[in-house]
Design an enzyme around this catalytic site. Structure first.
Site, PDB file in Angstrom:
ATOM      1  N   ASP A  28       0.844  -1.195   0.000  1.00 41.95           N
ATOM      2  CA  ASP A  28       0.000   0.000   0.000  1.00 41.95           C
ATOM      3  C   ASP A  28       0.883   1.250   0.000  1.00 41.95           C
ATOM      4  OD1 ASP A  28      -2.168  -1.677   0.219  1.00 41.95           O
ATOM      5  OD2 ASP A  28      -2.285  -1.484   2.406  1.00 41.95           O
TER       6      ASP A  28
HETATM    7  N1  URA Z   1      -1.172  -5.926   3.843  1.00 38.16           N
HETATM    8  C1  URA Z   1      -1.678  -4.670   3.874  1.00 38.16           C
HETATM    9  O1  URA Z   1      -2.737  -4.425   4.449  1.00 38.16           O
HETATM   10  N2  URA Z   1      -0.987  -3.715   3.226  1.00 38.16           N
HETATM   11  C2  URA Z   1       0.185  -3.930   2.614  1.00 38.16           C
HETATM   12  O2  URA Z   1       0.774  -2.991   2.074  1.00 38.16           O
HETATM   13  C3  URA Z   1       0.707  -5.225   2.606  1.00 38.16           C
HETATM   14  C4  URA Z   1       0.013  -6.213   3.237  1.00 38.16           C
END
Ligand code: URA
Length: 231
Positions: free
Chosen positions: A101
């Site tokens: 993310d």
């Molecule tokens: N899980 C999440 O919620 N975000 C990420 O960036 C990676 C794994």
């Protein structure tokens, strides 16, 4: 391969720019000046640009320390992408083996080898991804057992695969999962009534983030690191 495509890949230019280079008579194939991009180049042909031998490179593999605030896609209308951090020829040909993310930091792998990245991202290959997670509320006692069993995420039909949770502190844990569903870690903690405040990926399989890399920096993987995922 056509000569113009070969030039695009080796010089990192567009088809149009390759045509201009060819027109300027700067390209020789086996010692002969060639001006047509349509000419086919055999694997053993000696292609030179202004006397310098051009060679196609093999597959490429990089690890990046992803900073917060950059997105894992090739284009984004609002945020910088991880690809602007890559000072590589034909960076747009690389893809991400397991996206993070925008607000997640840590180990990001980039490659142009689709089979290799499949071994990392496909749940079939059971490749561990370990995240350091900072939580809004103290960890409840039963969460490790729930994650070990699998939890149902909103909008999913099946429970998550068994995951390993290790408590570091009241509000800090290490979570190892083998899947990569959309926002998986955040949704897992939401499913047990907590909230992720910050997330950092420390390792993928046996490969740990190189701690000499500052956020935003990257380096090529060594041959041994690439091979870790091929056994
Ligand atoms: N899980 C999440 O919620 N975000 C990420 O960036 C990676 C794994």
């Amino acid at each position: 391969m056509r000569l113009d495509k070969f030039l695009c890949e080796t010089l990192g230019v567009t088809r149009k720019q390759a045509a201009r280079v060819l027109k300027s008579e700067a390209i020789t194939v086996n010692g002969e000046v060639i001006k047509s991009g349509a000419v086919k180049v055999s694997d053993d042909a000696e292609v030179e640009f202004e006397g310098q031998r051009l060679m196609l490179s093999g597959p490429r593999y990089f690890m990046m320390h992803k900073p917060a605030g950059v997105v894992c896609s090739h284009e984004d209308a609002f945020n910088p992408t991880v690809f602007v951090l890559l000072e590589e020829v034909n960076a747009e040909k690389l893809h991400i083996a397991g996206r993070l993310d925008a607000d997640t930091t840590g180990l990001l792998l980039l490659t142009d080898d689709g089979q290799w990245s499949h071994r990392i991202t496909s749940p079939k290959h059971k490749c561990d991804k370990t995240y350091r997670v900072w939580l809004a509320d103290p960890l409840a006692d039963d969460v490790a057992a729930q994650f070990e069993q699998g939890v149902m995420l909103r909008g999913e039909k099946e429970e998550t695969l068994p995951a390993k949770l290790e408590k570091v502190d009241e509000c800090e844990v290490l979570l190892t999962i083998q899947e990569g569903k959309y926002h998986q870690v955040k949704r897992m903690f939401a499913a047990v009534g907590n909230r992720v405040e910050a997330l950092h990926r420390e390792s993928v399989g046996p490969l740990c983030l190189d701690d000499s890399l500052e956020p935003g920096e990257y380096r090529p993987l060594t041959a041994d690191e690439v091979a870790m995922f091929i056994k």
